[in-house]
Design an enzyme around this catalytic site. Structure first.
Site, PDB file in Angstrom:
ATOM      1  CE  LYS A  29      -4.008  -0.119   2.189  1.00  0.00           C
ATOM      2  NZ  LYS A  29      -3.748  -1.376   2.847  1.00  0.00           N
ATOM      3  N   GLY A  62      -8.047  -7.409   3.811  1.00  0.00           N
ATOM      4  CA  GLY A  62      -8.991  -7.578   4.900  1.00  0.00           C
ATOM      5  C   GLY A  62      -8.449  -8.276   6.130  1.00  0.00           C
ATOM      6  CB  CYS A  94       7.318 -40.891  -9.669  1.00  0.00           C
ATOM      7  SG  CYS A  94       7.936 -42.127  -8.503  1.00  0.00           S
ATOM      8  CE1 TYR A  98      10.275 -39.238 -14.068  1.00  0.00           C
ATOM      9  CE2 TYR A  98      12.339 -39.655 -15.216  1.00  0.00           C
ATOM     10  CZ  TYR A  98      11.345 -40.061 -14.341  1.00  0.00           C
ATOM     11  OH  TYR A  98      11.430 -41.286 -13.733  1.00  0.00           O
ATOM     12  CD  GLU A 127       9.669 -46.748  -2.663  1.00  0.00           C
ATOM     13  OE1 GLU A 127       8.573 -46.204  -2.401  1.00  0.00           O
ATOM     14  OE2 GLU A 127       9.778 -47.693  -3.460  1.00  0.00           O
ATOM     15  CB  SER A 134      11.734 -42.910 -10.283  1.00  0.00           C
ATOM     16  OG  SER A 134      10.567 -42.124 -10.145  1.00  0.00           O
ATOM     17  NE  ARG A 151      -5.561  -4.876  -2.785  1.00  0.00           N
ATOM     18  CZ  ARG A 151      -6.111  -5.082  -1.607  1.00  0.00           C
ATOM     19  NH1 ARG A 151      -5.367  -4.982  -0.508  1.00  0.00           N
ATOM     20  NH2 ARG A 151      -7.399  -5.377  -1.492  1.00  0.00           N
ATOM     21  NE  ARG A 170       4.903 -48.584  -7.251  1.00  0.00           N
ATOM     22  CZ  ARG A 170       4.239 -47.779  -6.420  1.00  0.00           C
ATOM     23  NH1 ARG A 170       4.872 -46.779  -5.827  1.00  0.00           N
ATOM     24  NH2 ARG A 170       2.948 -47.951  -6.199  1.00  0.00           N
ATOM     25  N   GLY A 197      10.636 -41.637  -4.959  1.00  0.00           N
ATOM     26  CA  GLY A 197       9.280 -41.768  -4.414  1.00  0.00           C
ATOM     27  C   GLY A 197       9.183 -40.956  -3.143  1.00  0.00           C
ATOM     28  CB  THR A 198       8.789 -37.319  -2.618  1.00  0.00           C
ATOM     29  OG1 THR A 198       7.599 -37.166  -3.395  1.00  0.00           O
ATOM     30  CG2 THR A 198       9.997 -36.941  -3.449  1.00  0.00           C
ATOM     31  CG  ASN A 199       3.896 -39.969  -1.987  1.00  0.00           C
ATOM     32  OD1 ASN A 199       4.111 -38.764  -2.095  1.00  0.00           O
ATOM     33  ND2 ASN A 199       3.060 -40.610  -2.775  1.00  0.00           N
ATOM     34  CG  ASP A 200       6.583 -45.224   0.721  1.00  0.00           C
ATOM     35  OD1 ASP A 200       5.689 -44.890   1.510  1.00  0.00           O
ATOM     36  OD2 ASP A 200       6.493 -46.210  -0.028  1.00  0.00           O
ATOM     37  NE  ARG A 255      -0.062 -44.732  -8.901  1.00  0.00           N
ATOM     38  CZ  ARG A 255      -0.412 -43.460  -8.736  1.00  0.00           C
ATOM     39  NH1 ARG A 255      -0.009 -42.803  -7.688  1.00  0.00           N
ATOM     40  NH2 ARG A 255      -1.161 -42.842  -9.624  1.00  0.00           N
ATOM     41  CG  HIS A 296      -6.387 -46.227  -0.952  1.00  0.00           C
ATOM     42  ND1 HIS A 296      -7.756 -46.115  -1.148  1.00  0.00           N
ATOM     43  CD2 HIS A 296      -5.957 -47.100  -1.888  1.00  0.00           C
ATOM     44  CE1 HIS A 296      -8.121 -46.904  -2.146  1.00  0.00           C
ATOM     45  NE2 HIS A 296      -7.048 -47.514  -2.604  1.00  0.00           N
ATOM     46  NE  ARG A 329      -6.882   2.029   4.122  1.00  0.00           N
ATOM     47  CZ  ARG A 329      -7.201   2.030   2.835  1.00  0.00           C
ATOM     48  NH1 ARG A 329      -6.810   3.024   2.061  1.00  0.00           N
ATOM     49  NH2 ARG A 329      -7.885   1.039   2.316  1.00  0.00           N
ATOM     50  CG  MET A 346      -2.961  -7.336   9.137  1.00  0.00           C
ATOM     51  SD  MET A 346      -1.235  -7.000   8.778  1.00  0.00           S
ATOM     52  CE  MET A 346      -1.261  -6.718   7.012  1.00  0.00           C
TER      53      MET A 346
END
Length: 888
Positions: free
Chosen positions: A31, A109, A835, A855, A749, A768, A344, A622, A770-773, A566, A460, A100, A111
């Site tokens: 602002k 909105g 992946c 990738y 993983e 590859s 803004r 996989r 496996g970032t979840n596990d 999968r 899941h 302000r 603050m």
């Protein structure tokens, strides 16, 4: 505080020049920087000054103002008096100001604001005399006392509103502005008495005391719950702080020739190039946003105040050209003269953002690369899924995790069978479960959306829903599911089977009833923008696809291959599930081989369809990953029913089911461990892959299979599984008299795999991640159970983000970086990709690009988002954009 003792703490603007510029947004807030820039380019702005945002955090830590600030504010007030010819606290023609907030990143909105500051029982008389309008003067005073009571004294609004309503009823008027001056005078007294009674403190009369109280309150509002929640939602740093803007009051409530409003230089919903907004005559800014009066469309201002409207159109065009982006404007008209109070960057829908970016390229305002850089990638979600109509009235039940985007309405059902039964009749249903399992798959297919009380962003339900493009809200912990009684409850409110609810998978909201939805609409601008993005990016984008339908959808969205197929998801329905269960419960190798022989043609057919859909792009498949118990029922009644279907004794089958159960199945017999114990499973899957590849290749099709061995922790595990795959490949190539080139690699993983990546890379051709596990095993978290405490951790600053939603670059990311470096030291041409679900998260995509990965792979509806995020990552590396720009 940056800059040491020499850097000013206060920045003045007025009379055609300002101490600041638009480039000083980090210091002056959005602002303050906007007011300074408008002043510098000749836009009519009331004079004022800005207190630097660096003071905010320092004040909140010490609850004291530096002496330098007191001196500089008093000096700025003197400059303001000279610029306006008015005196702050004067009784003849008093100087009044607004106070302000304004952070560097817009937080609309969130603050506090106080208007008409400087009024007291003496200055109000001067204002009435100077304006020749006592009703206006006392209305301004009434507004000020109410605002100050709510903001500075932290009192609720309701008592003030009730007192105002009683006065209006007594006077027989409907609108605030019609209340006589005498009633306003009495109301001010009531308001002050209420403040004293509620707080034990008198309302401050000295304007300077009022000002410092307001400055403190604005700084304090940085830590209100709504501001903190907003920052968390939009990934805004708590350390940023807010500036404070003190601006000379101009009065939209002076008379019918005065007014106030909000305008956008283009329609923020559609992107149409028209002035869009609302206004009110004889009003102050709070009236437009509070809902106390119904505002008028901005185009009607052309008829009521044509000169002011013409000036507003000119200013809007000037500001849009100057900032080269759509602007969100606040203005006040005082006695037919226009004043601008804010400009803004305008928030806009995803549809509008794409259209505006493309049209601004056509208009020569921005380049193609700038168009790519300024679209927040996640905004594209709005173009791909139904969303809730922003004008709809909503009945919020609760909020869970935004596990899969889009919105859907349907009747509540509690079992997969019921969902399938009603869904196949064409009815819209929403499947509500405590948590889903593979046995629920058939019901998830037919449901419009899925709601679970347990589970996280990689549960899941979340993973399957994202793959199918269905909305999902997971981990809604306030939801208590009573399947037997046929209802779920939230805080005592029951929703019975058959009642309608609406899920918003993009925000996690669960709504009662059937909310109005807006259907997605893809335009030529969408394809054009992504075409520009594809020219820029170097990172390839693949899709996680388990069926030919998923593969086709991924290609339609621009995927350049499959990064994760999968194979277990192919077994969850019909004859496939039956054959899989026969294989699992087989008493000997012969029975297992017989069941696998049934599965072979099913898998082969799916792989053929997937290879054809990918049209020669690489397909990473996989091998079977989950523990076998996931394919079996657990409820004794369901076990008995399955036993009858299979011609087995229920007790015998129950014994098998119990024997497969594990204390921690995610760390048990799964992945490559399963293939080592049961090599015939690996052999069947490898045969299905290579027979399908040979069939497609023999018909002049192009195929690039990549076989991925899951959950490797040692090179020996990998070597044993790889040997089976290679042996089967050679057998099939000899049988078919054709050879298909393929790659053999592994999924990283587990932390041990990352730490020994150099050893594994000696044998594997690709990694590859496996970032979840990998997140689960690095953090020691269960993604299905962590929802019970992760929100607390985030809320209390223990961790910044849910690591299953936002890649933990300093922990998990360090393992990934190490594995990439170790792997490529051993094998320079090692192909690297990601992946897990983080593959569609923009910050993770930038991280992968920095590491030089080949990738990222994500669910089909995330592919466009990933294409855009990869382009922005490439632009950031070239220094042509700030990575934060597209998210502001």
């Amino acid at each position: 505080m940056t800059g040491g003792m020499t850097q000013p703490l206060v920045y003045f603007f007025g009379q055609g020049r300002a101490d600041g510029t638009a480039a000083m947004k980090d210091l002056l807030g959005g602002k303050g920087a906007g007011l300074a820039e408008m002043t510098n380019i000749g836009i009519p702005v009331p004079p004022g000054f800005t207190i630097a945002s660096s003071i905010c955090i320092a004040y909140l830590e010490s609850r004291q103002f530096p002496p330098r600030l007191l001196q500089q504010v008093e000096a700025a007030l003197q400059r303001l008096e000279a610029a306006t010819g008015k005196i702050f606290g004067g009784t003849e023609d008093p100087l009044l100001v607004s106070v302000r907030s304004g952070a560097a990143v817009s937080m609309p909105g969130m603050m506090e604001t106080i208007l008409n500051l400087g009024l007291n029982d003496e200055t109000v008389v001067g204002l009435a005399k100077q304006s020749n309008n006592p009703r206006f003067a006392w209305d301004s005073y009434r507004r000020f006392v109410q605002m100050y009571g709510c903001v500075v004294f932290d009192l609720p609004k309701a008592p003030f509103e009730e007192m105002l309503e009683r006065r209006k009823q007594a006077a027989g008027v409907e609108r605030d502005i019609d209340l006589p001056a005498e009633e306003m005078t009495q109301l001010v007294g009531e308001f002050k008495a209420h403040i004293t009674a509620a707080t034990g403190k008198d309302f401050p009369d000295r304007p300077l005391d009022q000002l410092w109280g307001a400055i403190e309150a604005v700084f304090e509002s940085w830590h209100t719950k709504r501001a903190t929640d907003y920052r968390r939602l939009h990934s805004i740093s708590d350390a940023m702080g807010t500036a404070v803007n003190i601006v000379t009051m101009v009065y939209g409530n002076l008379a019918e020739g005065s007014g106030t409003g909000v305008a956008f230089t283009r329609d923020p919903s559609t992107g149409e190039r028209v002035l869009y907004g609302e206004y009110l005559l004889n009003a102050q800014g709070e009236d437009v946003v509070s809902g106390s009066r119904d505002p008028e469309p901005i185009e009607r201002l052309r008829d009521t105040l044509p000169v002011a409207y013409g000036e507003l159109e000119r200013v809007a065009r000037t500001l849009e050209r100057h900032f080269r982006d759509v602007q969100d404007l606040e203005f006040t008209i005082e006695n037919r003269k226009l004043y601008m109070l804010q400009t803004r960057r305008a928030q806009r829908t995803g549809h509008a953002a794409v259209r505006i970016a493309c049209e601004m390229v056509e208009e020569g305002l921005i380049t193609q690369e700038e168009a790519v850089a300024r679209i927040p990638p996640m905004d594209l979600d709005q173009l791909l899924h139904p969303t809730i109509d922003p004008k709809a009235k909503l009945d919020l039940l609760t909020t869970g995790l935004p596990a899969s985007p889009g919105a859907a309405s349907g009747a509540v059902v509690f079992t997969a069978d019921r969902a399938e039964e009603r869904g196949k009749k064409g009815e819209a249903v929403i499947l509500v479960r405590r948590e889903t399992s593979p046995e629920d798959f058939h019901g998830m297919v037919e449901a419009k959306a899925i709601l679970t009380a347990r589970g996280g962003m990689t549960s899941h339900a979340a993973v399957v829903a994202r793959g199918m493009g269905k909305p999902c809200v997971a981990g809604a912990q306030e939801v208590v599911v009573d399947e037997a009684a046929g209802f779920f409850a939230v805080d005592g409110r029951k929703m019975k089977e058959g009642e309608w609810i609406t899920l918003d998978g993009g925000t996690g909201r669960v709504l009662a009833g059937r909310a109005a939805l807006v259907e997605p609409e893809l335009s030529g601008d969408f394809d054009r923008l992504l075409g520009w993005a594809d020219k820029v990016r170097t990172l390839r984008i693949r899709v996680n696809a388990d069926t030919p339908a998923d593969a086709h959808r991924g290609r339609d969205f621009g995927a350049e291959g499959i990064g994760l197929c999968r194979t277990e998801h192919m077994f969850f329905e019909g004859d496939r599930l039956s054959a899989m269960r026969e294989m699992i419960v087989a008493a000997d190798d012969e029975g297992r081989q017989k069941a696998l022989a049934r599965l072979l043609p099913m898998q082969r057919g799916d792989f053929e369809g997937i290879f054809r859909a990918m049209e020669g792009y690489p397909v990473t498949i996989r091998l079977l990953d989950p523990p076998l118990h996931e394919f079996l029922p657990h409820d004794p009644a369901e076990v008995a029913r399955l036993a009858e279907e299979m011609g087995r004794e229920p007790k015998e089958l129950q014994r098998i089911v119990d024997g497969l159960s594990e204390q921690n199945p995610m760390l048990g017999l799964r992945g490559c461990r399963l293939g080592i114990i049961h090599p015939e499973i690996t052999a069947m899957q490898a045969r299905a892959i290579f027979e399908a590849a040979c069939t497609v290749a023999a018909r002049k099709g192009r195929v690039q299979p990549e076989v991925m061995i899951p959950l490797t922790s040692t090179v020996v595990e990998y070597r044993r599984q790889a040997l089976i795959v290679r042996q089967v490949a050679e057998e099939v190539f000899r049988e078919r008299q054709i050879t298909v080139p393929y790659l053999l690699g592994t999924m990283i993983e587990l932390p041990r795999a990352a730490l020994t990546a150099d050893e594994i890379a000696a044998e594997a051709q690709f990694f590859s991640f496996g970032t979840n596990d990998l997140t689960q095993t690095t953090w020691g978290l269960s993604r299905d159970d962590a929802g019970s405490f992760l929100p607390y951790y985030i809320e209390h600053g223990i961790i910044p983000d849910d690591p299953f939603q936002v890649l933990d670059q300093s922990g998990v990311g360090k393992l990934i970086s190490m594995a990439c470096d170790l792997g490529r030291r051993t094998r320079q041409d090692l192909k690297l990709g990601i992946c897990g679900e983080h593959g569609g998260e923009p910050a993770a995509i930038a991280f992968c690009d920095d590491l030089g990965m080949n990738y990222v792979s994500c669910s089909p509806f995330r592919v466009p988002i990933a294409r855009l995020a990869a382009a922005q990552a490439a632009l950031a590396k070239r220094g042509t954009m700030d990575r934060t720009k597209a998210t502001v």
